[in-house]
Design an enzyme around this catalytic site. Sequence first.
Site, PDB file in Angstrom:
ATOM      1  N   GLU A 222      -7.093   0.880 -49.005  1.00 18.09           N
ATOM      2  CA  GLU A 222      -6.324  -0.001 -48.125  1.00 18.09           C
ATOM      3  C   GLU A 222      -5.903  -1.294 -48.829  1.00 18.09           C
ATOM      4  O   GLU A 222      -5.369  -2.194 -48.186  1.00 18.09           O
ATOM      5  CB  GLU A 222      -7.149  -0.317 -46.868  1.00 18.09           C
ATOM      6  CG  GLU A 222      -7.400   0.931 -46.015  1.00 18.09           C
ATOM      7  CD  GLU A 222      -8.061   0.610 -44.685  1.00 18.09           C
ATOM      8  OE1 GLU A 222      -8.464  -0.556 -44.468  1.00 18.09           O
ATOM      9  OE2 GLU A 222      -8.170   1.529 -43.860  1.00 18.09           O
TER      10      GLU A 222
ATOM     11  N   HIS B 129       0.477  -1.611   7.511  1.00 20.76           N
ATOM     12  CA  HIS B 129       0.162  -2.742   6.639  1.00 20.76           C
ATOM     13  C   HIS B 129       1.374  -3.618   6.366  1.00 20.76           C
ATOM     14  O   HIS B 129       1.282  -4.843   6.354  1.00 20.76           O
ATOM     15  CB  HIS B 129      -0.369  -2.236   5.295  1.00 20.76           C
ATOM     16  CG  HIS B 129      -1.825  -1.910   5.291  1.00 20.76           C
ATOM     17  ND1 HIS B 129      -2.812  -2.857   5.281  1.00 20.76           N
ATOM     18  CD2 HIS B 129      -2.472  -0.712   5.294  1.00 20.76           C
ATOM     19  CE1 HIS B 129      -3.996  -2.283   5.272  1.00 20.76           C
ATOM     20  NE2 HIS B 129      -3.820  -0.978   5.276  1.00 20.76           N
TER      21      HIS B 129
ATOM     22  N   THR C  48       0.802  -1.209   0.000  1.00 26.58           N
ATOM     23  CA  THR C  48       0.000   0.000   0.000  1.00 26.58           C
ATOM     24  C   THR C  48       0.844   1.273   0.000  1.00 26.58           C
ATOM     25  O   THR C  48       2.017   1.263   0.384  1.00 26.58           O
ATOM     26  CB  THR C  48      -0.951   0.007   1.211  1.00 26.58           C
ATOM     27  OG1 THR C  48      -1.878   1.091   1.085  1.00 26.58           O
ATOM     28  CG2 THR C  48      -0.179   0.169   2.512  1.00 26.58           C
TER      29      THR C  48
ATOM     30  N   GLN D  44      -1.373   3.610   7.343  1.00 24.86           N
ATOM     31  CA  GLN D  44      -1.033   2.811   6.169  1.00 24.86           C
ATOM     32  C   GLN D  44       0.309   2.106   6.331  1.00 24.86           C
ATOM     33  O   GLN D  44       0.513   1.022   5.785  1.00 24.86           O
ATOM     34  CB  GLN D  44      -1.035   3.693   4.926  1.00 24.86           C
ATOM     35  CG  GLN D  44      -2.409   4.251   4.589  1.00 24.86           C
ATOM     36  CD  GLN D  44      -3.480   3.166   4.487  1.00 24.86           C
ATOM     37  OE1 GLN D  44      -3.430   2.291   3.633  1.00 24.86           O
ATOM     38  NE2 GLN D  44      -4.460   3.214   5.388  1.00 24.86           N
TER      39      GLN D  44
ATOM     40  N   GLU E  23      -1.863   5.479  -4.504  1.00 24.62           N
ATOM     41  CA  GLU E  23      -3.033   4.626  -4.283  1.00 24.62           C
ATOM     42  C   GLU E  23      -4.082   5.425  -3.515  1.00 24.62           C
ATOM     43  O   GLU E  23      -5.239   5.500  -3.913  1.00 24.62           O
ATOM     44  CB  GLU E  23      -2.613   3.384  -3.484  1.00 24.62           C
ATOM     45  CG  GLU E  23      -3.785   2.486  -3.095  1.00 24.62           C
ATOM     46  CD  GLU E  23      -3.386   1.403  -2.119  1.00 24.62           C
ATOM     47  OE1 GLU E  23      -4.188   0.463  -1.947  1.00 24.62           O
ATOM     48  OE2 GLU E  23      -2.302   1.470  -1.508  1.00 24.62           O
ATOM     49  N   HIS E  24      -3.658   6.000  -2.393  1.00 26.00           N
ATOM     50  CA  HIS E  24      -4.522   6.849  -1.573  1.00 26.00           C
ATOM     51  C   HIS E  24      -3.954   8.257  -1.575  1.00 26.00           C
ATOM     52  O   HIS E  24      -2.778   8.445  -1.242  1.00 26.00           O
ATOM     53  CB  HIS E  24      -4.569   6.374  -0.116  1.00 26.00           C
ATOM     54  CG  HIS E  24      -4.917   4.924   0.051  1.00 26.00           C
ATOM     55  ND1 HIS E  24      -3.960   3.946   0.265  1.00 26.00           N
ATOM     56  CD2 HIS E  24      -6.117   4.290   0.055  1.00 26.00           C
ATOM     57  CE1 HIS E  24      -4.556   2.773   0.402  1.00 26.00           C
ATOM     58  NE2 HIS E  24      -5.862   2.948   0.270  1.00 26.00           N
TER      59      HIS E  24
ATOM     60  N   HIS F  60     -13.207  -6.462 -48.917  1.00 20.99           N
ATOM     61  CA  HIS F  60     -14.060  -5.740 -47.968  1.00 20.99           C
ATOM     62  C   HIS F  60     -15.196  -5.040 -48.713  1.00 20.99           C
ATOM     63  O   HIS F  60     -16.373  -5.125 -48.324  1.00 20.99           O
ATOM     64  CB  HIS F  60     -13.242  -4.701 -47.204  1.00 20.99           C
ATOM     65  CG  HIS F  60     -12.413  -5.264 -46.095  1.00 20.99           C
ATOM     66  ND1 HIS F  60     -11.432  -6.206 -46.307  1.00 20.99           N
ATOM     67  CD2 HIS F  60     -12.414  -5.011 -44.757  1.00 20.99           C
ATOM     68  CE1 HIS F  60     -10.868  -6.508 -45.154  1.00 20.99           C
ATOM     69  NE2 HIS F  60     -11.449  -5.787 -44.191  1.00 20.99           N
TER      70      HIS F  60
ATOM     71  N   ASP G 282     -11.009   2.546   3.729  1.00 24.24           N
ATOM     72  CA  ASP G 282     -10.663   1.139   3.928  1.00 24.24           C
ATOM     73  C   ASP G 282     -11.860   0.314   4.374  1.00 24.24           C
ATOM     74  O   ASP G 282     -11.938  -0.883   4.074  1.00 24.24           O
ATOM     75  CB  ASP G 282      -9.551   1.014   4.973  1.00 24.24           C
ATOM     76  CG  ASP G 282      -8.184   1.354   4.416  1.00 24.24           C
ATOM     77  OD1 ASP G 282      -8.032   1.365   3.179  1.00 24.24           O
ATOM     78  OD2 ASP G 282      -7.266   1.608   5.220  1.00 24.24           O
TER      79      ASP G 282
END
Length: 444
Positions: free
Chosen positions: A420, A266, A241, A263, A332-333, A425, A366
Amino acid sequence: MIQTIDLRGTPTTPAALLAAVPRALTTVTSASDIAAELIADVRARGEVALLDQAERLDHVRPQHVRVPAEHLVEALAGLDPAVRAAVEETIRRVRLASAAQVPPAVTTTITAGATIRQRWQPVNRVGLYVPAGKAVYPSSVVMNVVPAQIAGVSSIALASPPQSRFDGRVHPTILAVAALLGVNEVYAMGGAGAVGAFAYGVPGLGLDPVQIVTGPGNVYVAAAKRLVRGQAGIDSEAGPTDILVIADAGADPLLVAADLVSQAEHDELAAAVLVTDSVGLADAVAARLVTLAATTTHTERVTAALSGRQSAIVLVDDLAVAAAFSNAFGPEHLEIQTSDPEAVLATIENAGAIFLGPHSPVSLGDYSAGSNHVLPTGGQSRFSSALGAYTFLRPQQIVSYSREALQAVAANIAAFSKAEALPAHGDAVTARFVDDHTAGKTSN
């Protein structure tokens, strides 16, 4: 304890800021070789490999890799009522927020007889990973399962590492929340091996391959998700984290420090970063970190994270540079604790989840905000997003043209095909506008 990076008076180009971003030495890339070996082992030996890996890495050999139904029933019956009430309220909130992530079907009329329908189709089967190493994460069960259910996924498998203190069973609180959400396909397997098992399947367990693997984990889980991408989809590489706080002189140093520590507990590789234009706040937060780290429950883990090269207090000239540094970091945060958080928010481009003001801490996200806490880490928010109902949905375009509507663009298609050098096509279109005899059709 925590290092200071002084960027005042230095170049603030995107390249210069990206070079100044603190990162841990242990990266997803460095973990890839080990993760690849674990995945290959599971592909070769199936259930036996998962059992051997559990014994070696989780220090217990589970009696069952696939969790028996009675274990889920027992766990739910034994769930603490206070925890159950908290989980049920979080489920309610995450359901509300996830429902807003499902786009409506839209039909666009291009011209008379020509429509494009946009629909969002859920995948059929997903594998959801819930870590349980240094901590236990029943909240991650909610964050994984609820968006999948809201999206309409019909087959959900969940994995979490076996626990030695529970005789090789998955942690009972994780099992209880899975049962509460109606998930009955649960596996006692962890780490890169679990990701590999989801992606490739384990026939001996009756574990069919999944289409998408989601969920947070350590650096080896993140590496495994990178390795299986292509065989299965993934949400993002949600590894160790990180939190970045942008704060000015008016921020409360205790609150900022408390959020950084929250944090850091963790993982030793967790990144905790403060970016500020106030030397006074920087000094006050640094002092508070020393105190909080010494008194928190996970002192050694927090101290290691705050002392690591991935954590820092960054001094900048102003909040504009603070926002630019945050965009380079790709947190992340992201917390914005400034006198005018909305003004700073207007300059933010990259973040997994953003928390505004002193009363919106990451801990809220969280557990109980209603937002999802499965977020891209390690700078991945520069190009990835949080887990949501949209993770499990695929936009599909459904084209419906009448004969007249196709005829109106037939010449354009022929022109493109000629340009092309792909004449077939154009021929596929003009074939629809010749008479029955020329087209070789027969009639009775």
